[in-house]
Design an enzyme around this catalytic site. Structure first.
Site, PDB file in Angstrom:
ATOM      1  N   CYS A  45       0.959 -16.534 -25.889  1.00  0.00           N
ATOM      2  CA  CYS A  45       1.101 -17.925 -26.194  1.00  0.00           C
ATOM      3  C   CYS A  45       2.673 -18.121 -26.697  1.00  0.00           C
ATOM      4  CB  CYS A  45       0.170 -18.136 -27.241  1.00  0.00           C
ATOM      5  SG  CYS A  45      -1.589 -18.057 -26.710  1.00  0.00           S
ATOM      6  N   ARG A 102       6.831 -16.348 -21.158  1.00  0.00           N
ATOM      7  CA  ARG A 102       5.824 -15.666 -21.929  1.00  0.00           C
ATOM      8  C   ARG A 102       4.412 -15.607 -21.103  1.00  0.00           C
ATOM      9  NH1 ARG A 102       7.389 -14.972 -27.345  1.00  0.00           N
ATOM     10  NH2 ARG A 102       5.383 -15.174 -28.165  1.00  0.00           N
ATOM     11  N   TRP A 144      -1.832 -18.925 -23.687  1.00  0.00           N
ATOM     12  CA  TRP A 144      -2.300 -17.661 -22.608  1.00  0.00           C
ATOM     13  C   TRP A 144      -3.675 -17.500 -22.810  1.00  0.00           C
ATOM     14  CZ3 TRP A 144      -2.663 -12.269 -22.942  1.00  0.00           C
ATOM     15  CH2 TRP A 144      -2.745 -11.370 -21.464  1.00  0.00           C
ATOM     16  N   ASN A 195      -1.123 -18.151 -31.996  1.00  0.00           N
ATOM     17  CA  ASN A 195      -0.574 -16.884 -31.118  1.00  0.00           C
ATOM     18  C   ASN A 195      -1.567 -15.783 -31.554  1.00  0.00           C
ATOM     19  OD1 ASN A 195      -0.023 -15.184 -29.113  1.00  0.00           O
ATOM     20  ND2 ASN A 195       2.013 -14.869 -30.000  1.00  0.00           N
ATOM     21  N   GLY A 196      -2.387 -15.386 -30.962  1.00  0.00           N
ATOM     22  CA  GLY A 196      -2.991 -14.121 -31.499  1.00  0.00           C
ATOM     23  C   GLY A 196      -4.504 -13.955 -31.238  1.00  0.00           C
ATOM     24  N   GLU A 204       6.189   3.820 -11.925  1.00  0.00           N
ATOM     25  CA  GLU A 204       7.010   2.366 -12.106  1.00  0.00           C
ATOM     26  C   GLU A 204       7.012   1.654 -10.792  1.00  0.00           C
ATOM     27  OE1 GLU A 204       7.346   0.936 -14.424  1.00  0.00           O
ATOM     28  OE2 GLU A 204       8.965  -0.720 -14.078  1.00  0.00           O
ATOM     29  N   LYS A 238       5.733  -2.281 -10.356  1.00  0.00           N
ATOM     30  CA  LYS A 238       6.389  -3.311 -10.025  1.00  0.00           C
ATOM     31  C   LYS A 238       5.745  -4.491  -8.757  1.00  0.00           C
ATOM     32  CE  LYS A 238       9.000  -3.801 -12.874  1.00  0.00           C
ATOM     33  NZ  LYS A 238       8.244  -3.316 -13.655  1.00  0.00           N
ATOM     34  N   GLU A 263       2.556  -6.112  -9.998  1.00  0.00           N
ATOM     35  CA  GLU A 263       2.574  -7.103 -10.875  1.00  0.00           C
ATOM     36  C   GLU A 263       3.170  -8.447 -10.164  1.00  0.00           C
ATOM     37  OE1 GLU A 263       4.624  -6.383 -14.727  1.00  0.00           O
ATOM     38  OE2 GLU A 263       5.913  -5.109 -13.845  1.00  0.00           O
ATOM     39  N   HIS A 316      -6.584  15.205  -2.681  1.00  0.00           N
ATOM     40  CA  HIS A 316      -7.982  15.599  -3.539  1.00  0.00           C
ATOM     41  C   HIS A 316      -8.812  14.634  -3.699  1.00  0.00           C
ATOM     42  CE1 HIS A 316      -6.756  19.654  -4.603  1.00  0.00           C
ATOM     43  NE2 HIS A 316      -5.447  19.248  -4.752  1.00  0.00           N
ATOM     44  N   LYS A 341       5.080 -11.757 -20.906  1.00  0.00           N
ATOM     45  CA  LYS A 341       6.033 -10.891 -21.087  1.00  0.00           C
ATOM     46  C   LYS A 341       5.834  -9.670 -22.388  1.00  0.00           C
ATOM     47  CE  LYS A 341       9.851  -9.253 -20.839  1.00  0.00           C
ATOM     48  NZ  LYS A 341      10.334  -8.303 -19.531  1.00  0.00           N
TER      49      LYS A 341
END
Ligand code: AGP
Length: 613
Positions: A2, A27, A76, A102-103, A486, A490, A493, A509, A608
């Site tokens: 948020c 964000r 969010w 926010n939280g 990584e 990328k 996402e 395996h 973010k």
């Protein structure tokens, strides 16, 4: 995550709040709202699901909400689906108290039941609404008293903006764990979740610490503890240039930040005010540790999330390879709950771009509670992790706006290389010649990254062939496995294509059963001693129909016999190849996402900085 913006001053609040919320869009959010102190002790508000544009249109850019004090929010969703009613601000029944948050309030169910037994009614599914009613419950005309009483009852994380209808000449900011700053200029005072929201108005900010309350008036602010004791705080002067947080002509922040990687690497190698390479020596003054203290480090625990975790995996290979110091890498969300064994002689390193990731911050606190020193490798100056770590080694990548990290990740690698080389030096695990070569090779990285970035057209063409892909695999051995992690993240996402990273030797395996005709497998092969092994894995994959993209050193021509497509990277030290191999993988993901029409900078469901657990 948020976003919160508040303003009280001589100017109209609504346009300033909308402008600030726009700077926080990176964000990630799904709804937006605003509350403005109106005439005769009323609070006017508008809130709606959807992009900020919806709120801007609803309020004609803020014109329909006159007033000089207000709070705004981009949500969010954590508790309760994205909807108008779940959007912030939330209110008490009489709509005389407005809250943005926010939280996560961890004991909100208990508090909601408690309040319902006292006759309170709830209209949303959010945890935040509990705060509005708790404030109502304690409010007898003294906002600070009501706020601090609520703080004593509430468990969890919160950054709050609070507005009381009968106190239109003041706003309140409250913080526990979720980041919050306040700022001031000659026309008024500001609340914000992050610096970009108010950088246009002021560079003089105060980082609100845990369990602090700020009372903002038009021309001054007062800071208090949870016990209502007034305290003095020093401001921080933000020295970012304003357009550093703008796109500067690039189509996306992510593209701009990819192209800023050479600069981010240079700045992290040689910070303007504190170069880390001086002559033939590496000096990391921020460590503030003697060579003997460095030699006394017997084990490092690297703890982080997401890409920062992947940088940590690279760090393990490099530090163990060069300095022969044992390194254990943990996902921060696992670390604090697995009762980790931290032995004497251990140091914890937390890595975080934002410096606000809740899981990483919690791991830091857990480590300190056990009496272990914590080094933070952080990009945001003054962030929570930066302020709570015992030592901070900043990655000077500058503000990173795109949700998918690129330049900060590359800068994290540099910080870890420098640490590895410093430890190798004091432990005498590399010869003078090897050390000199490392110093020479690391200085070449910015130009080599630039070369790869400028050679992007063939990657864009290749990427366009895969915008319809369903599954993509990234494989590598040793340090190449770290970069596969990584590369895979990328792609996932920002293009929403399923992808997995695998240690190349592990594929057979089980997961190799997923390989079908034309399945794309990106094989990273930069470790000369493992070239042949990785080629064998590629042969296994091609025998099952895979299309193999190889990312390898420019001298590894033998791979062309087995790979369907090869991307070469310039020759560098075997320990530094991740810094180069990641560039084509970033570009590949960017162009696939672009080709799919995804929101490259603000991918769905992502934030973010994840300041909630
Ligand atoms: C990486 O592109 C993602 N944005 C995400 O995995 C990120 O690395 C992770 O959330 C950690 O964030 P931090 O570095 O700010 O702690």
């Amino acid at each position: 995550m948020c976003g919160i913006v508040g303003y009280i001053g001589k100017e109209q609040a609504a346009p300033i709040i909308l402008d600030g919320l726009a700077k926080l869009e990176y964000r990630g959010y799904d709804s937006a709202g605003m509350a403005i102190a109106g005439e005769d002790h009323q609070i006017n508000y508008k809130k709606a699901v959807g992009r900020l544009k919806v709120l801007e249109e609803l309020t004609h850019g803020g014109e329909t909400m006159p007033g000089t004090a207000g709070i705004g929010h981009t949500r969010w969703a954590t508790h309760g689906a994205p909807s108008d009613v779940n959007s912030h601000p939330h209110f008490n029944k009489e709509k005389t108290i407005a809250v943005v948050h926010n939280g996560i309030i961890e004991n909100y169910i208990y508090l909601r039941d408690y309040l319902m037994k006292k006759g309170y009614e709830f209209i949303s599914q959010t945890d935040t609404e509990v705060l509005a009613h708790m404030l109502d419950y304690y409010y007898k005309g003294n906002p600070l008293e009501a706020i601090t009483k609520v703080m004593h009852r509430v468990e969890g994380s919160y950054a709050l903006g609070v507005l009381f209808a009968d106190q239109p000449d003041q706003l309140f900011a409250v913080r526990k764990d979720s980041p919050l700053i306040v700022g001031q200029n000659e026309d008024g005072c500001f609340i914000a979740s992050d610096v970009p929201a108010i950088l246009k108005y002021t560079r003089k900010v105060y980082f609100v610490e845990n369990q602090e309350v700020v009372r903002l008036r038009e021309d001054h602010m007062h800071f208090y503890t949870i016990d209502e004791e007034e305290i003095h705080k020093e401001p921080t002067l933000i020295d970012w240039d304003a357009n550093a947080a703008e796109k500067c002509g690039y189509e996306h922040f992510m593209l701009k930040e990819m192209y800023e990687q050479p600069k981010a690497i240079k700045e992290t190698l040689m910070p303007q005010n504190n170069p880390r390479i001086r002559g033939d020596e590496i000096t990391i003054e921020e460590l503030d540790m003697t060579d003997d203290e460095l030699r006394a480090i017997k084990k490092l625990h690297i703890v982080a999330c997401g890409s920062a975790y992947h940088a940590g995996v690279t760090g393990k290979y490099v530090i163990e390879g060069l300095a022969r110091v044992s390194v254990e890498v943990d996902l921060a969300s696992e670390f604090r709950y697995r009762n980790p064994i931290l032995e004497e002689g251990s140091m914890v390193i937390v890595i975080s771009q934002s410096g606000e990731t809740a899981d990483t911050l919690a791991a830091l606190r857990e480590s300190k509670a056990r009496g272990f020193k914590v080094l933070g490798i952080v990009n945001v100056v003054g962030s929570s992790i930066a302020r709570e770590a015992d030592k901070v080694m900043y990655t000077w990548a500058g503000p990173e706006i795109a949700v998918a990290t690129t330049k900060a990740y590359s800068a994290q690698l540099i910080a870890l290389y420098l640490l590895a080389m410093k430890l190798a030096r004091v432990n005498n695990t590399v010869t003078k010649e090897e050390y000199q070569k490392l110093l020479c090779d690391i200085k070449l990285l910015p130009d080599q990254v630039e070369l790869l970035l400028n050679n992007k057209n063939h990657i864009q063409k290749f990427a366009n062939r895969y915008i319809g892909a369903k599954d993509v695999f990234f494989i590598g051995r040793g340090i190449d496995y770290a970069i596969s992690l990584e590369g895979s993240l990328k792609l996932k996402e920002i293009s929403y294509i399923h992808s997995e990273a695998y240690a190349a030797g592990e594929l057979k395996h089980g997961t190799i059963s997923l390989i079908e005709d034309k399945t794309l497998v990106a094989a990273v092969s930069t470790q000369e001693a493992l070239y042949q092994k990785t080629i064998s894995n590629m042969v296994e994959l091609k025998a099952r129909g895979a299309f193999v993209l190889a990312v390898t050193n420019e001298d590894n021509k033998a791979i062309e016999k087995e790979a369907d497509y090869v991307i070469y990277i310039p020759k560098t030290n075997a320990y530094f190849t991740n810094s180069l191999a990641i560039i084509p993988l970033q570009l590949f993901s960017y162009y696939v996402s672009l080709g799919k029409g995804c929101d490259v900078d603000k991918p769905r469901n992502l934030a973010k900085s994840v300041t909630v657990e």
